[in-house]
Write a protein that holds these residues in place. Structure first.
Motif, PDB file in Angstrom:
ATOM      1  N   LYS A 122       0.882  -1.173   0.000  1.00  0.00           N
ATOM      2  CA  LYS A 122       0.000   0.000   0.000  1.00  0.00           C
ATOM      3  C   LYS A 122       0.911   1.212   0.000  1.00  0.00           C
ATOM      4  CE  LYS A 122      -3.502  -2.316   2.723  1.00  0.00           C
ATOM      5  NZ  LYS A 122      -3.258  -2.999   3.973  1.00  0.00           N
ATOM      6  N   LEU A 123       0.988   1.898  -1.134  1.00  0.00           N
ATOM      7  CA  LEU A 123       1.899   3.033  -1.280  1.00  0.00           C
ATOM      8  C   LEU A 123       1.343   4.286  -0.624  1.00  0.00           C
ATOM      9  CD1 LEU A 123       2.902   2.576  -5.032  1.00  0.00           C
ATOM     10  CD2 LEU A 123       4.177   1.840  -3.013  1.00  0.00           C
ATOM     11  N   ASP A 124       2.224   5.087  -0.033  1.00  0.00           N
ATOM     12  CA  ASP A 124       1.820   6.405   0.452  1.00  0.00           C
ATOM     13  C   ASP A 124       2.119   7.428  -0.642  1.00  0.00           C
ATOM     14  OD1 ASP A 124       4.558   6.908   0.544  1.00  0.00           O
ATOM     15  OD2 ASP A 124       4.627   7.321   2.690  1.00  0.00           O
ATOM     16  N   GLU A 125       2.072   8.709  -0.306  1.00  0.00           N
ATOM     17  CA  GLU A 125       2.258   9.768  -1.308  1.00  0.00           C
ATOM     18  C   GLU A 125       3.692   9.898  -1.806  1.00  0.00           C
ATOM     19  OE1 GLU A 125       3.236  11.459   2.613  1.00  0.00           O
ATOM     20  OE2 GLU A 125       1.470  10.363   1.926  1.00  0.00           O
ATOM     21  N   ASP A 126       4.637   9.189  -1.191  1.00  0.00           N
ATOM     22  CA  ASP A 126       6.039   9.274  -1.613  1.00  0.00           C
ATOM     23  C   ASP A 126       6.345   8.438  -2.855  1.00  0.00           C
ATOM     24  OD1 ASP A 126       6.689  11.036   0.387  1.00  0.00           O
ATOM     25  OD2 ASP A 126       7.341   9.484   1.779  1.00  0.00           O
ATOM     26  N   ALA A 127       5.436   7.537  -3.223  1.00  0.00           N
ATOM     27  CA  ALA A 127       5.664   6.663  -4.376  1.00  0.00           C
ATOM     28  C   ALA A 127       4.400   6.561  -5.223  1.00  0.00           C
ATOM     29  CB  ALA A 127       6.106   5.284  -3.916  1.00  0.00           C
ATOM     30  N   THR A 128       4.592   6.334  -6.519  1.00  0.00           N
ATOM     31  CA  THR A 128       3.449   6.252  -7.435  1.00  0.00           C
ATOM     32  C   THR A 128       3.226   4.853  -7.993  1.00  0.00           C
ATOM     33  OG1 THR A 128       4.854   6.912  -9.298  1.00  0.00           O
ATOM     34  CG2 THR A 128       3.664   8.667  -8.146  1.00  0.00           C
ATOM     35  N   GLU A 129       4.260   4.006  -7.971  1.00  0.00           N
ATOM     36  CA  GLU A 129       4.158   2.655  -8.507  1.00  0.00           C
ATOM     37  C   GLU A 129       5.080   1.739  -7.723  1.00  0.00           C
ATOM     38  OE1 GLU A 129       4.595   2.283 -12.873  1.00  0.00           O
ATOM     39  OE2 GLU A 129       4.703   4.477 -12.884  1.00  0.00           O
ATOM     40  N   PHE A 130       4.837   0.426  -7.866  1.00  0.00           N
ATOM     41  CA  PHE A 130       5.745  -0.549  -7.271  1.00  0.00           C
ATOM     42  C   PHE A 130       5.821  -1.771  -8.171  1.00  0.00           C
ATOM     43  CE2 PHE A 130       1.744  -2.252  -5.763  1.00  0.00           C
ATOM     44  CZ  PHE A 130       1.957  -3.632  -5.740  1.00  0.00           C
ATOM     45  N   ALA A 131       6.875  -2.563  -7.971  1.00  0.00           N
ATOM     46  CA  ALA A 131       7.024  -3.823  -8.692  1.00  0.00           C
ATOM     47  C   ALA A 131       7.842  -4.780  -7.836  1.00  0.00           C
ATOM     48  CB  ALA A 131       7.730  -3.590 -10.024  1.00  0.00           C
ATOM     49  N   TRP A 132       7.488  -6.058  -7.905  1.00  0.00           N
ATOM     50  CA  TRP A 132       8.328  -7.126  -7.366  1.00  0.00           C
ATOM     51  C   TRP A 132       9.100  -7.648  -8.564  1.00  0.00           C
ATOM     52  CZ3 TRP A 132       9.153  -8.252  -2.407  1.00  0.00           C
ATOM     53  CH2 TRP A 132       8.202  -7.862  -1.446  1.00  0.00           C
ATOM     54  N   SER A 133      10.404  -7.477  -8.582  1.00  0.00           N
ATOM     55  CA  SER A 133      11.207  -7.797  -9.767  1.00  0.00           C
ATOM     56  C   SER A 133      12.423  -8.622  -9.425  1.00  0.00           C
ATOM     57  CB  SER A 133      11.691  -6.501 -10.431  1.00  0.00           C
ATOM     58  OG  SER A 133      10.593  -5.723 -10.852  1.00  0.00           O
ATOM     59  N   THR A 134      12.797  -9.474 -10.367  1.00  0.00           N
ATOM     60  CA  THR A 134      14.060 -10.189 -10.233  1.00  0.00           C
ATOM     61  C   THR A 134      15.181  -9.186 -10.489  1.00  0.00           C
ATOM     62  OG1 THR A 134      14.183 -10.775 -12.572  1.00  0.00           O
ATOM     63  CG2 THR A 134      13.032 -12.337 -11.105  1.00  0.00           C
ATOM     64  N   LEU A 135      16.391  -9.570 -10.134  1.00  0.00           N
ATOM     65  CA  LEU A 135      17.534  -8.689 -10.370  1.00  0.00           C
ATOM     66  C   LEU A 135      17.630  -8.337 -11.853  1.00  0.00           C
ATOM     67  CD1 LEU A 135      19.999  -7.249  -9.189  1.00  0.00           C
ATOM     68  CD2 LEU A 135      21.309  -9.345  -9.613  1.00  0.00           C
ATOM     69  N   LYS A 136      17.468  -9.324 -12.718  1.00  0.00           N
ATOM     70  CA  LYS A 136      17.542  -9.083 -14.164  1.00  0.00           C
ATOM     71  C   LYS A 136      16.446  -8.110 -14.613  1.00  0.00           C
ATOM     72  CE  LYS A 136      17.667 -11.499 -18.580  1.00  0.00           C
ATOM     73  NZ  LYS A 136      17.547 -12.793 -19.269  1.00  0.00           N
ATOM     74  N   GLU A 137      15.227  -8.295 -14.126  1.00  0.00           N
ATOM     75  CA  GLU A 137      14.109  -7.418 -14.519  1.00  0.00           C
ATOM     76  C   GLU A 137      14.315  -5.974 -14.062  1.00  0.00           C
ATOM     77  OE1 GLU A 137      10.524 -10.752 -14.351  1.00  0.00           O
ATOM     78  OE2 GLU A 137      10.964  -9.526 -12.585  1.00  0.00           O
ATOM     79  N   THR A 138      15.013  -5.771 -12.928  1.00  0.00           N
ATOM     80  CA  THR A 138      15.175  -4.405 -12.422  1.00  0.00           C
ATOM     81  C   THR A 138      16.001  -3.535 -13.368  1.00  0.00           C
ATOM     82  OG1 THR A 138      17.082  -4.998 -11.054  1.00  0.00           O
ATOM     83  CG2 THR A 138      14.914  -5.042  -9.988  1.00  0.00           C
ATOM     84  N   LYS A 139      16.765  -4.147 -14.257  1.00  0.00           N
ATOM     85  CA  LYS A 139      17.548  -3.365 -15.226  1.00  0.00           C
ATOM     86  C   LYS A 139      16.651  -2.568 -16.174  1.00  0.00           C
ATOM     87  CE  LYS A 139      22.021  -5.393 -15.225  1.00  0.00           C
ATOM     88  NZ  LYS A 139      23.247  -5.139 -15.882  1.00  0.00           N
ATOM     89  N   LYS A 140      15.385  -2.960 -16.304  1.00  0.00           N
ATOM     90  CA  LYS A 140      14.446  -2.256 -17.188  1.00  0.00           C
ATOM     91  C   LYS A 140      13.958  -0.940 -16.575  1.00  0.00           C
ATOM     92  CE  LYS A 140      11.528  -5.657 -17.362  1.00  0.00           C
ATOM     93  NZ  LYS A 140      10.391  -6.552 -17.630  1.00  0.00           N
ATOM     94  N   TYR A 141      14.186  -0.750 -15.289  1.00  0.00           N
ATOM     95  CA  TYR A 141      13.664   0.419 -14.575  1.00  0.00           C
ATOM     96  C   TYR A 141      14.735   1.507 -14.467  1.00  0.00           C
ATOM     97  CZ  TYR A 141       9.810  -2.631 -13.271  1.00  0.00           C
ATOM     98  OH  TYR A 141       8.739  -3.481 -13.295  1.00  0.00           O
TER      99      TYR A 141
END
Length: 162
Positions: A122-141
């Motif tokens: 549940k995000l507060d106003e400090d963030a707009t999106e979230f993702a659970w990502s593998t290390l490899k997938e995080t390179k896309k962000y």
């Protein structure tokens, strides 16, 4: 850059929250809100600043009237609850780093990692999106510089424990 008070630093914690699921080891990353002073719209891991409210309104933990143990840990747990609403395991220290904010305030960041225990993000106003990502997938962000390397280091630590 001029630093006005060389004795004062902003103290921040970040926590790499991880879990093992059908995709393997995944990490929680969040996108910072556009209104943030530092790194708006960049992806990172949950965290935030130590506030004097994290300790001054609690009983002293020593015989001294103005001395508290555990304030940084209390701040870390508060930030995780506020920012993403999750329960985590015992945080483990990873590393520290320092930077100067655009407004000239020096920041010391204490980075930790902890296992996801329960809850729904549940995000507060400090963030707009979230993702659970593998290390490899995080390179896309569009991660804040250094975050990917921290995720990599945590993955190495966790894999070495098998």
């Amino acid at each position: 850059m001029e630093i006005k008070d060389k004795e004062l630093d902003r103290i921040v914690t970040t926590t790499i929250i991880y879990k093992k699921d059908k995709n393997g080891l995944t990490f929680l990353i969040t996108k910072r809100s556009p209104h943030k002073k530092v790194y708006p719209n960049k992806w990172t891991v949950p965290g935030g600043g130590l506030s004097t409210d994290d300790y001054v309104n609690t009983p002293s933990t020593t015989k001294s009237e103005k001395s508290w143990y555990g304030a940084l840990n209390n701040s870390l747990l508060r930030e995780i609850k506020e920012e993403v609403g999750l329960k985590i395991g015992k945080p483990e220290f990873l590393l520290d780093m320092t930077f100067i904010r655009p407004d000239g305030i020096p920041v010391i960041v204490f980075s930790y990692f902890a296992k996801f225990i329960s809850g729904k993000v549940k995000l507060d106003e400090d963030a707009t999106e979230f993702a659970w990502s593998t290390l490899k997938e995080t390179k896309k962000y569009d991660l804040i510089d250094g975050i990917w390397e921290e995720l990599r280091d945590v993955e190495k630590i966790l894999k070495s424990r098998k």
